[in-house]
Design a protein around this motif. Sequence first.
Motif, PDB file in Angstrom:
ATOM      1  N   SER A 163      33.303  53.794  36.270  1.00  0.00           N
ATOM      2  CA  SER A 163      33.939  51.727  35.694  1.00  0.00           C
ATOM      3  C   SER A 163      35.171  51.455  36.929  1.00  0.00           C
ATOM      4  O   SER A 163      35.415  52.307  36.660  1.00  0.00           O
ATOM      5  N   SER A 164      34.819  50.591  36.964  1.00  0.00           N
ATOM      6  CA  SER A 164      36.093  49.925  38.176  1.00  0.00           C
ATOM      7  C   SER A 164      37.475  49.624  37.874  1.00  0.00           C
ATOM      8  O   SER A 164      37.979  50.296  37.939  1.00  0.00           O
ATOM      9  N   ALA A 165      37.323  49.679  36.019  1.00  0.00           N
ATOM     10  CA  ALA A 165      38.631  49.647  35.541  1.00  0.00           C
ATOM     11  C   ALA A 165      39.376  50.875  35.407  1.00  0.00           C
ATOM     12  O   ALA A 165      40.127  51.073  35.514  1.00  0.00           O
ATOM     13  N   LEU A 166      38.325  51.833  34.878  1.00  0.00           N
ATOM     14  CA  LEU A 166      38.952  53.161  34.445  1.00  0.00           C
ATOM     15  C   LEU A 166      38.955  53.860  35.625  1.00  0.00           C
ATOM     16  O   LEU A 166      40.333  54.513  35.245  1.00  0.00           O
ATOM     17  N   CYS A 167      38.001  53.506  36.978  1.00  0.00           N
ATOM     18  CA  CYS A 167      39.162  54.503  38.203  1.00  0.00           C
ATOM     19  C   CYS A 167      39.816  53.871  38.641  1.00  0.00           C
ATOM     20  O   CYS A 167      40.938  55.224  38.775  1.00  0.00           O
ATOM     21  N   THR A 168      40.405  52.879  38.643  1.00  0.00           N
ATOM     22  CA  THR A 168      41.815  51.968  38.572  1.00  0.00           C
ATOM     23  C   THR A 168      42.667  53.057  38.167  1.00  0.00           C
ATOM     24  O   THR A 168      44.148  53.149  38.404  1.00  0.00           O
ATOM     25  N   ALA A 169      42.637  53.414  36.650  1.00  0.00           N
ATOM     26  CA  ALA A 169      43.704  53.856  35.938  1.00  0.00           C
ATOM     27  C   ALA A 169      43.967  54.958  36.493  1.00  0.00           C
ATOM     28  O   ALA A 169      45.104  55.602  36.422  1.00  0.00           O
ATOM     29  N   VAL A 187      30.387  53.927  41.599  1.00  0.00           N
ATOM     30  CA  VAL A 187      28.797  53.677  40.815  1.00  0.00           C
ATOM     31  C   VAL A 187      28.873  52.374  40.281  1.00  0.00           C
ATOM     32  O   VAL A 187      27.812  51.975  40.847  1.00  0.00           O
ATOM     33  N   GLY A 188      29.356  52.028  39.297  1.00  0.00           N
ATOM     34  CA  GLY A 188      28.710  50.614  38.845  1.00  0.00           C
ATOM     35  C   GLY A 188      28.215  51.051  37.943  1.00  0.00           C
ATOM     36  O   GLY A 188      27.496  51.524  37.096  1.00  0.00           O
ATOM     37  N   ASN A 189      26.834  50.038  38.195  1.00  0.00           N
ATOM     38  CA  ASN A 189      25.807  49.904  37.110  1.00  0.00           C
ATOM     39  C   ASN A 189      24.965  51.095  38.384  1.00  0.00           C
ATOM     40  O   ASN A 189      23.584  51.068  37.646  1.00  0.00           O
ATOM     41  N   ALA A 190      24.491  50.537  39.322  1.00  0.00           N
ATOM     42  CA  ALA A 190      23.350  51.853  39.819  1.00  0.00           C
ATOM     43  C   ALA A 190      22.261  51.360  39.974  1.00  0.00           C
ATOM     44  O   ALA A 190      22.082  51.717  39.832  1.00  0.00           O
ATOM     45  N   GLY A 210      36.398  69.914  44.117  1.00  0.00           N
ATOM     46  CA  GLY A 210      35.909  69.898  42.903  1.00  0.00           C
ATOM     47  C   GLY A 210      35.777  68.041  42.706  1.00  0.00           C
ATOM     48  O   GLY A 210      35.636  67.670  43.046  1.00  0.00           O
ATOM     49  N   ILE A 211      35.170  68.428  41.870  1.00  0.00           N
ATOM     50  CA  ILE A 211      34.183  66.912  41.464  1.00  0.00           C
ATOM     51  C   ILE A 211      34.578  66.587  40.150  1.00  0.00           C
ATOM     52  O   ILE A 211      34.318  66.877  39.225  1.00  0.00           O
ATOM     53  N   LEU A 212      35.417  65.121  40.561  1.00  0.00           N
ATOM     54  CA  LEU A 212      36.065  65.042  38.555  1.00  0.00           C
ATOM     55  C   LEU A 212      34.297  63.657  38.406  1.00  0.00           C
ATOM     56  O   LEU A 212      34.238  62.204  39.402  1.00  0.00           O
ATOM     57  N   LEU A 213      34.051  63.817  37.418  1.00  0.00           N
ATOM     58  CA  LEU A 213      32.980  62.762  37.053  1.00  0.00           C
ATOM     59  C   LEU A 213      33.198  61.781  35.896  1.00  0.00           C
ATOM     60  O   LEU A 213      33.982  62.400  34.545  1.00  0.00           O
ATOM     61  N   HIS A 214      33.486  60.244  35.787  1.00  0.00           N
ATOM     62  CA  HIS A 214      33.453  59.738  34.780  1.00  0.00           C
ATOM     63  C   HIS A 214      32.440  59.598  34.739  1.00  0.00           C
ATOM     64  O   HIS A 214      31.666  58.857  35.580  1.00  0.00           O
ATOM     65  N   VAL A 215      31.044  59.308  33.638  1.00  0.00           N
ATOM     66  CA  VAL A 215      30.192  59.182  33.298  1.00  0.00           C
ATOM     67  C   VAL A 215      29.730  58.616  31.557  1.00  0.00           C
ATOM     68  O   VAL A 215      30.748  58.697  31.005  1.00  0.00           O
ATOM     69  N   HIS A 216      29.170  56.845  31.418  1.00  0.00           N
ATOM     70  CA  HIS A 216      28.603  56.127  31.107  1.00  0.00           C
ATOM     71  C   HIS A 216      27.283  56.327  29.808  1.00  0.00           C
ATOM     72  O   HIS A 216      26.834  56.832  28.984  1.00  0.00           O
ATOM     73  N   HIS A 217      26.573  56.471  31.815  1.00  0.00           N
ATOM     74  CA  HIS A 217      25.466  56.364  31.103  1.00  0.00           C
ATOM     75  C   HIS A 217      24.601  56.951  31.751  1.00  0.00           C
ATOM     76  O   HIS A 217      25.110  56.684  33.160  1.00  0.00           O
ATOM     77  N   ILE A 218      23.165  57.929  31.923  1.00  0.00           N
ATOM     78  CA  ILE A 218      22.761  58.020  32.932  1.00  0.00           C
ATOM     79  C   ILE A 218      21.305  57.059  32.952  1.00  0.00           C
ATOM     80  O   ILE A 218      20.528  57.639  32.436  1.00  0.00           O
TER      81      ILE A 218
END
Length: 891
Positions: A163-169, A187-190, A210-218
């Motif tokens: 999510s671009s919005a969550l990424c900026t936050a 990643v957007g719509n991938a 270290g890796i931080l991931l925000h995931v909505h769907h796979i």
Amino acid sequence: MRPHYLTPLFSPRSVAVVGASDTPGSIGQAVFANLLAGNFQGKLFPVNLNHKVVAGIPAVASVRQINEPVDIAVVVTATRTLPAIMKDCGKKGIKAVLLAKEFADSEQLEREIINETLSISRHFGIRILGPNVLGLMRPVAGFNASNYTSKVRPGNLALVSQSSALCTAMLDWADSKGIGFSSVISVGNALDVGFGEILDYLVADNFTQGILLHVHHIHDARRFMSALRAAARTKPVVVIKSGRYEDAVTGVTHSSNLVESGDVFDAALARAGVLRVDTIAQLFTAAKVLAANYRVGGKRLAIVTNGIGPGVLAADSAYSNRVELAKLSDDTLELLNGVLPRNWSRGNPLDIIGDASPARFRTAVKACLDDPNVDGVMVIFTPQAGTDHLTTAQLMIGLQRESSKPLFLSWLGDAKVSESRELFSKAKCAHFRAPEYGIEVFRNLAAYQRNQQLLLQTPGPLEGKRADPDVAKARKVIAAAAKDGREILSERESKEVLAAFHIPVNPTKLARSAHEAVKLADKIGYPVVLKIDSPDIIYKSDVGGVELNISNEATLREAFDGIIRRTRQARPEARIDGVSVQPMRKRRFAREVMVGVTHDEAFGPVITFGAGGIAVEVMHDRALSLPPLNDYLVASMIRHTRIGQLLGAFKNLPAVDQDELADVLLHVSEMVCELPELREMDINPLIADEQGVIALDARIIVCPPRPDLKRYGHMAIMPYPSHMVVCAKLNDGTNVMVRPVRPEDADMQQEFVRNLSEESRYNRYLSSIKQLSQSMLVRFTQLDYDREMALAMTREHKDGEEMLAVARFITDPDNEGCEFALEVADRWQGKGIGYLLMSALFDAAREQGLKVMRGEVLAGNKGMLKLMHKLGFSVEPHPEDRALTMVSKSL
């Protein structure tokens, strides 16, 4: 290995910005200005149809007019222009495109344009990141191809967000906390490049710790899980999930109705060895703590405080977070009784009284750290008369350096303790304004440690030395149902499938008339159970289709007629094959449990375990795991249910046979692996007691698998490929086994390397190592069989199993080819081992669909070069290193 195929995207040396602009407020102006301001060391090329100069740099109308090579095109123009731009990029030879603009893909026309763009990109071999993305940043390289307007610090964390919005936050929050990044990837719509490929790149990125991931769907669960597991073996990975309840698991069985998609996602992350958190604050805190190498060995926490009120509140928080308060050992209590004031709390929390000196704090905390019953210590300091916050802080920093167990420090207050907090920050100690936050982090660390143990589990579809199932018989039952156009197997058919996999079932016979039912009951022996036999009825009790404890012929005839009558009234359209007759099982000390299978759209089959019988819908007591399972995973599932606590001995109840219960779950795992047709299943109730287990009722839902599915392609986690295990004989008659390497082979692998000659070790590792480092040992024995393979040749001898040789390959990130390595113990050279192992490795590579196998051989190693010629490899000098020879073989 060759450079990752996404290197042009994430580490470009030249960038074209299509739509670069000087127009204030435009995305083209923001992206191009960020690239200029970021001190990017590569070349920048603005592309604009209407202007010959952008930001003082000469512009061109098309990427095809650029006279130099271009790695990536950042496109910020309107949707309608994308197909033409993609064709220009393809003809220019550009291999990566970033769609750094939002597109309204809800519109039919725009969807068609996006699909056309994707088709063109695939024709030219162009990889696309986006659309609907904030952009791409590599702060460590001064590369900022985004429209983000604030500062992003360089650091060692990679942030990947859907999510671009969550990424900026996240970026704004991180900047306020002084957190920096190696990469920020939106990643957007991938549309093309997804999480799995991005993780593959970050695993090998030296700037990322270290890796931080925000995931909505796979989109691709197998690729996602493989990459996530590979990353988690070497770097901490923390995940935050949005839309937890949007994609509900749907189905017709109890197993499906009790499972939510968020639960499946949690189970997948646990098997991947990563940590899931709920908030942005937790995301960064967990990442900082993990990156600082804080680890725990369990979930037992000691709380040390000089104020009983904050200590009790912290204990309440621990209880809420399911963190266990450690029970101090007798030796620790005796020590503390001798050095603490008489009125100390004599338990956990340890209230060491309000006037506690720095020395008293150190004594109490040191005693807890030394206690084998303690896995971590929360220290709560309250500024009171006689206390010294700064000296106490300094002593705690010293203790943390001495101990491998983590300290969590909470200095309550504000101005009075600010100097101590600054000291903790400089020393990189885990400190919190409120102890509740520290307890959350301790809980997360304990969960991470458990998930890392789950990561090590790579069970096979046919675990251990259990009898092989009759897969052909099970498929025959399923095929018969499919021929009838049915997806739902009757109870009788379902039990036939279970029995084919050695799961004990209550024998079920079909009677088409009351007379047949009487004959069967006479043969079985009274009392019996009658159940309606219909493939259209899932829950027989709902239509009055069950009669229990029938003890004589007259009652049986009446019950038979009643079941048929009630079923036809309730479900006149249902197909009725007859009534099944079963023995009435009465077990005095039995517990009812349920084992099930459900299907998640992203992650495929999921196995569930929990309370059975009528309690299943009331208690909602279940644990779930992605298959394949092994003993460790099964024990973990059982332990995490309430019914699991009732399986041991209790008062007059003897303990159930847990080995038999575990076997059922393992056999269900076998079913899931070997039967891609299996969509859903309930075994409910499964009766368990001291005599064993037996399935009283079962129902299976099947669905034809995709015809293009590879073996185990229906699963998110590739099981141990036991079908590759073969027995062979060497030239000297020695009996050997060739099999894929497993995690438990670590000691044997280490001993094998130690016993190699110095020359052999140097030839293989190009260094004078004596043994493998822990990280190398993990990498060589904890395999993802979907992307790499290691085949060991072993023999049995008096001291156990001995490794004679090992051959392995690692696939290229594009999954087109692979690089191989071969090691043979010195004293086993010349016995045909190399030929046998490499031939088996060819077969494994072909099974994965690889096209070419490559490797490097020392030019002076005549024996290896001779073997390569014999195996059909092409051999040519290395273009850069005269000491090496390149060998390759088309598969």
